[in-house]
Design an enzyme around this catalytic site. Structure first.
Site, PDB file in Angstrom:
ATOM      1  N   CYS A  90       0.876  -1.168   0.000  1.00 12.58           N
ATOM      2  CA  CYS A  90       0.000   0.000   0.000  1.00 12.58           C
ATOM      3  C   CYS A  90       0.913   1.218   0.000  1.00 12.58           C
ATOM      4  CB  CYS A  90      -0.973  -0.013   1.178  1.00 12.58           C
ATOM      5  SG  CYS A  90      -0.238   0.075   2.821  1.00 12.58           S
ATOM      6  N   GLY A  91       0.400   2.378   0.316  1.00 17.71           N
ATOM      7  CA  GLY A  91       1.234   3.572   0.277  1.00 17.71           C
ATOM      8  C   GLY A  91       2.422   3.491   1.218  1.00 17.71           C
TER       9      GLY A  91
END
Length: 154
Positions: free
Chosen positions: A65-66
């Site tokens: 994810c980020g």
């Protein structure tokens, strides 16, 4: 090994690059999404991969994810799962060797593609051997079982 991968839209490109790299290393890869850069919430992806590991459909998982933080938190909500955020090779090795982590997570906004490939490779190249670490992992898993059986006073 059969490896599950998953990402949110922030990490789609990184997942695709690492997925291809893992295949080139000789592993089978199952992709649990997302499948484009269209916005998607990460918890559902993390829950899918963690549940597949719990059910023994896949052996390990790598989630993106980020930051890698949210995916790790979400995966750790599935009983019996140990997920570790890893942004360096040493942590990835130790996630497996010391913690028998079934999942590692990485952040696409934190590390680059080449580092992510090496981290994945390091994680997949080692296996948990037990030893002193097994005792500690058993303590963690026993505590988890205790909470599920009796609930928390929190």
């Amino acid at each position: 090994m059969k490896i599950g991968v998953g990402a949110d839209h922030n990490a789609f490109d990184l997942k695709e690059a690492v997925k291809a790299y893992i295949v080139n290393l000789g592993h089978e890869v199952i992709d649990y999404g997302c499948y484009s850069k269209e916005e998607v919430d990460y918890p559902g992806v993390a829950f899918k991969v963690a549940t597949e590991i719990k059910d023994a459909s896949i052996e390990r998982g790598i989630l993106f994810c980020g930051t890698g933080i949210g995916m790790s938190i979400a995966a750790n909500k599935v009983p019996g799962i140990r997920s570790a955020q890893c942004h360096d090779v040493y942590s990835a090795e130790r996630a497996q060797l010391s913690n028998n982590a079934q999942i590692i997570t990485m952040g696409a906004k934190v590390i680059g593609e080449e580092a992510a490939k090496k981290i994945a490779e390091a994680y997949l190249n080692v296996s948990f051997k037990g030893g002193n670490s097994e005792r500690k992992i058993n303590q963690i898993m026993d505590q988890e079982k205790e909470y599920f059986l009796h609930g928390s006073n929190c």
